[in-house]
Design a protein around this motif. Sequence first.
Motif, PDB file in Angstrom:
ATOM      1  N   ILE A   6      30.598  47.259  49.480  1.00  0.00           N
ATOM      2  CA  ILE A   6      31.858  46.688  49.907  1.00  0.00           C
ATOM      3  C   ILE A   6      32.810  46.275  48.722  1.00  0.00           C
ATOM      4  O   ILE A   6      32.436  45.385  47.927  1.00  0.00           O
ATOM      5  CB  ILE A   6      32.165  45.583  50.927  1.00  0.00           C
ATOM      6  N   THR A  17      35.687  49.556  42.544  1.00  0.00           N
ATOM      7  CA  THR A  17      35.109  50.766  43.696  1.00  0.00           C
ATOM      8  C   THR A  17      34.417  51.655  42.780  1.00  0.00           C
ATOM      9  O   THR A  17      33.491  52.374  43.239  1.00  0.00           O
ATOM     10  CB  THR A  17      36.659  51.419  44.262  1.00  0.00           C
ATOM     11  N   HIS A  35      31.967  51.082  51.971  1.00  0.00           N
ATOM     12  CA  HIS A  35      32.976  50.782  53.055  1.00  0.00           C
ATOM     13  C   HIS A  35      34.348  50.749  52.504  1.00  0.00           C
ATOM     14  O   HIS A  35      34.542  50.492  51.507  1.00  0.00           O
ATOM     15  CB  HIS A  35      32.749  49.286  53.483  1.00  0.00           C
ATOM     16  N   THR A  36      35.201  51.897  53.160  1.00  0.00           N
ATOM     17  CA  THR A  36      36.422  52.122  52.462  1.00  0.00           C
ATOM     18  C   THR A  36      37.525  51.608  53.461  1.00  0.00           C
ATOM     19  O   THR A  36      38.659  52.137  53.067  1.00  0.00           O
ATOM     20  CB  THR A  36      36.529  53.633  52.357  1.00  0.00           C
ATOM     21  N   LEU A  38      38.846  48.397  53.722  1.00  0.00           N
ATOM     22  CA  LEU A  38      39.496  47.125  53.587  1.00  0.00           C
ATOM     23  C   LEU A  38      41.022  46.936  54.068  1.00  0.00           C
ATOM     24  O   LEU A  38      41.215  45.922  54.673  1.00  0.00           O
ATOM     25  CB  LEU A  38      39.347  46.826  52.163  1.00  0.00           C
ATOM     26  N   LEU A  60      33.406  47.540  60.855  1.00  0.00           N
ATOM     27  CA  LEU A  60      32.968  46.581  59.795  1.00  0.00           C
ATOM     28  C   LEU A  60      31.480  46.102  60.258  1.00  0.00           C
ATOM     29  O   LEU A  60      30.513  46.207  59.325  1.00  0.00           O
ATOM     30  CB  LEU A  60      33.930  45.608  59.139  1.00  0.00           C
ATOM     31  N   ARG A  63      28.768  48.335  60.614  1.00  0.00           N
ATOM     32  CA  ARG A  63      27.984  48.681  59.210  1.00  0.00           C
ATOM     33  C   ARG A  63      27.264  47.621  58.885  1.00  0.00           C
ATOM     34  O   ARG A  63      26.272  47.813  58.034  1.00  0.00           O
ATOM     35  CB  ARG A  63      29.187  49.110  58.232  1.00  0.00           C
ATOM     36  N   VAL A  70      23.809  43.879  51.441  1.00  0.00           N
ATOM     37  CA  VAL A  70      25.291  44.182  51.338  1.00  0.00           C
ATOM     38  C   VAL A  70      25.261  43.750  49.747  1.00  0.00           C
ATOM     39  O   VAL A  70      24.956  42.925  49.112  1.00  0.00           O
ATOM     40  CB  VAL A  70      26.224  43.517  52.348  1.00  0.00           C
ATOM     41  N   PHE A  72      28.523  43.811  47.247  1.00  0.00           N
ATOM     42  CA  PHE A  72      29.904  43.546  47.094  1.00  0.00           C
ATOM     43  C   PHE A  72      30.440  43.563  45.554  1.00  0.00           C
ATOM     44  O   PHE A  72      29.701  43.512  44.523  1.00  0.00           O
ATOM     45  CB  PHE A  72      30.270  42.150  47.304  1.00  0.00           C
ATOM     46  N   LEU A  88      38.534  40.142  54.840  1.00  0.00           N
ATOM     47  CA  LEU A  88      37.163  40.773  55.460  1.00  0.00           C
ATOM     48  C   LEU A  88      35.952  39.995  55.469  1.00  0.00           C
ATOM     49  O   LEU A  88      35.405  39.816  56.647  1.00  0.00           O
ATOM     50  CB  LEU A  88      36.800  41.588  54.125  1.00  0.00           C
TER      51      LEU A  88
END
Length: 180
Positions: A6, A17, A35-36, A38, A60, A63, A70, A72, A88
């Motif tokens: 994420i 990203t 995850h796209t 946001l 979200l 997923r 996860v 980030f 988020l």
Amino acid sequence: MDALLISGSTRAASTNTAMLRTVAALADGLTTELHTDLAALPAFNPDDDRDPLPGAVAGLRTRIHAAGAVLFCTPEYAGALPGAFKNLLDWTVGDAEPDSIHAKPVGWLNVSGPAAPSGGADAHDSLAKVMRYVGANVVEAACLRLPLTRDAVGTDGLITDREARAGALAALRALRDAAG
């Protein structure tokens, strides 16, 4: 292990990203999903944190539930987490499902470059505070600051810096080990 990646940035050419795309490319047998959505999340409102959830929120959470861990990667804006990313995270607080982010192995990369006054330390610390609040299993070996500049992103959209690539892969492996 399946890892959900994420990014805390909504910027099209985000270094954060790009770092997560690089993690996915280096995953070496680990399954990752970036995850796209946001920017698609509605502003958090506790009154809306009930069934039926807004579509982007339901996606979200689905997923997160499916992931073994996860990872980030977030920038720092004005000395804190970006608003869209904090939003988020707010949507994860009320998720009471057994496979929610609570107790799930999590880590984060911070690639804020030298131009950031704190070098990303404030965002790093803020994310630690939120993850501990929601009861996530923070894997310290997967929480790294890897300062980069925008020129570290190659024409293929991936990070070219060898040390940053090695650090990111080490973080993903630490999450894998924590997920068992």
